[in-house]
Design a protein around this motif. Structure first.
Motif, mmCIF file in Angstrom:
data_model
loop_
_atom_site.group_PDB
_atom_site.id
_atom_site.type_symbol
_atom_site.label_atom_id
_atom_site.label_comp_id
_atom_site.label_asym_id
_atom_site.label_seq_id
_atom_site.Cartn_x
_atom_site.Cartn_y
_atom_site.Cartn_z
ATOM 1 N N PRO A 1 0.972 -1.294 0.024
ATOM 2 C CA PRO A 1 -0.035 -0.055 0.010
ATOM 3 C C PRO A 1 0.959 1.155 -0.093
ATOM 4 C CG PRO A 1 -0.088 -0.857 2.230
ATOM 5 C CD PRO A 1 0.650 -1.850 1.415
ATOM 6 N N TRP A 2 0.408 2.329 -0.522
ATOM 7 C CA TRP A 2 0.982 3.482 -0.955
ATOM 8 C C TRP A 2 0.670 4.569 0.252
ATOM 9 C CZ3 TRP A 2 4.803 3.921 -4.490
ATOM 10 C CH2 TRP A 2 4.871 2.905 -5.264
ATOM 11 N N PRO A 3 1.576 5.324 0.750
ATOM 12 C CA PRO A 3 1.268 6.456 1.824
ATOM 13 C C PRO A 3 0.747 7.744 1.120
ATOM 14 C CG PRO A 3 3.660 6.398 1.236
ATOM 15 C CD PRO A 3 3.240 5.035 0.644
ATOM 16 N N LEU A 4 1.013 7.835 -0.270
ATOM 17 C CA LEU A 4 0.624 9.102 -0.991
ATOM 18 C C LEU A 4 0.380 8.483 -2.564
ATOM 19 C CD1 LEU A 4 -0.029 11.938 -1.343
ATOM 20 C CD2 LEU A 4 2.408 12.451 -1.668
ATOM 21 N N LEU B 1 -5.419 0.738 -3.010
ATOM 22 C CA LEU B 1 -3.888 0.949 -2.939
ATOM 23 C C LEU B 1 -3.614 1.828 -2.127
ATOM 24 C CD1 LEU B 1 -3.961 1.623 -6.855
ATOM 25 C CD2 LEU B 1 -2.772 -0.204 -5.914
ATOM 26 N N LEU B 2 -4.343 2.481 -1.308
ATOM 27 C CA LEU B 2 -3.945 3.360 -0.417
ATOM 28 C C LEU B 2 -3.613 2.846 0.988
ATOM 29 C CD1 LEU B 2 -3.450 6.671 -0.351
ATOM 30 C CD2 LEU B 2 -5.732 6.724 0.644
ATOM 31 N N ALA B 3 -2.417 3.097 1.844
ATOM 32 C CA ALA B 3 -2.203 2.709 3.071
ATOM 33 C C ALA B 3 -3.087 3.359 3.950
ATOM 34 C CB ALA B 3 -0.694 2.986 3.331
ATOM 35 N N PRO B 4 -3.440 2.734 4.999
ATOM 36 C CA PRO B 4 -3.831 3.409 6.358
ATOM 37 C C PRO B 4 -3.141 4.530 6.694
ATOM 38 C CG PRO B 4 -3.991 0.820 6.511
ATOM 39 C CD PRO B 4 -2.943 1.168 5.247
ATOM 40 N N GLY B 5 -4.209 5.540 6.831
ATOM 41 C CA GLY B 5 -3.274 6.935 7.206
ATOM 42 C C GLY B 5 -2.669 7.444 6.150
#
Length: 277
Positions: free
Chosen positions: A128-131, A154-158
């Motif tokens: 997962p991606w942070p941004l 695809l987005l990371a938690p947070g």
């Protein structure tokens, strides 16, 4: 499946999406070597540091096009993966990025490339991606709502998702100003995606963005309008001081209601809640 460039006719993909093979020169000329393109980039330069919490985190740039946004992040120390389905666009971005990197703008290893559409990124760049950034892409897809679902996955938690979309309400308003009254009344605003004209096939409304974000567990943190005045001017500014004044106006009102709502583009920051511990 890539559209062909024969007889100046362009076809949608089997998924109903519009790619831009054969249109690199038109894109570059129409969108980035013209005042509207310069203003769009200037507004992103102004807004992104305000609307995103940037810590040098890795970035997935979805539908990176000619590579401007990927370069913006690479210049600021981010490791960027640029995904783009058009081979022509990707080749142009690679060549330009190589020149910039050779001139010392960023180390070459900071940018990597994926010749892949958004729909395949769960397989090719799962994160997962942070941004994640996805600018001016949803309006060229046959199923933009499903694309938001993919981006959320695809987005990371947070993590943060920067989305920029072509505003359907602004397109309607622009058509009225141009005298296309029947077209506006019938709300037949979508482009067909078969010729060189760059009217999006799926222009998006703010209400849709609210619904799609909420349906995928995302929180809308911020929104701004880009080119909220420029497209409606009877006489675009010709002098440098007039252009500077217009940019100052755009900056002053881009996040103020009601002006942001008629931006040609709407820029959003969505976040994904932290995982429960």
């Amino acid at each position: 499946m890539h559209p062909t460039n024969t007889s100046k006719s362009y076809e949608l993909t089997q998924a109903g999406d519009r790619y831009f093979d054969g249109l690199v020169d038109k894109f570059s000329r129409s969108l980035y070597q013209a005042p509207r393109g310069e203003l769009r980039l200037a507004m992103l330069d102004y807004l992104l540091p305000q609307m995103l919490h940037l810590t040098g985190q890795p970035v997935l740039d979805v539908g990176g096009g000619l590579g401007q946004l990927s370069a913006w992040f690479a210049e600021r120390g981010h490791s960027v993966t640029m995904a783009e389905p058009s081979e022509d666009m990707l080749a142009h971005a690679r060549a330009w990025h190589t020149e910039r990197s050779a001139a010392g703008a960023w180390p070459p290893e900071q940018l990597r490339y994926l010749a892949a559409p958004l729909q395949s990124l769960l397989q090719h760049a799962p994160g997962p991606w942070p941004l994640i950034t996805c600018h001016a892409v949803l309006e060229w897809l046959g199923e933009p709502a499903r694309a938001v679902q993919t981006l959320a996955s695809l987005l990371a938690p947070g993590g943060q998702l920067s989305l920029m979309v072509f505003n359907r309400d602004a397109l309607r308003f622009s058509n009225v100003i141009k005298g296309n009254l029947q077209k506006a009344l019938s709300d037949q605003l979508e482009g067909k995606g078969k010729r060189q004209r760059l009217t999006p096939i799926s222009p998006v409304t703010h209400d849709e963005m609210c619904q799609w974000g909420a349906a995928n567990g995302l929180t809308m943190k911020d929104v701004a309008g880009i080119r909220i005045f420029q497209d409606y001017l009877r006489h675009p500014p010709a002098q440098e001081n007039e252009q500077a004044t217009l940019l100052a106006l755009e900056k002053q009102y881009c996040r103020q209601d009601p002006h942001w709502r008629l931006g040609r583009y709407l820029l959003y920051t969505f976040t994904k809640p932290e995982a429960d511990v």
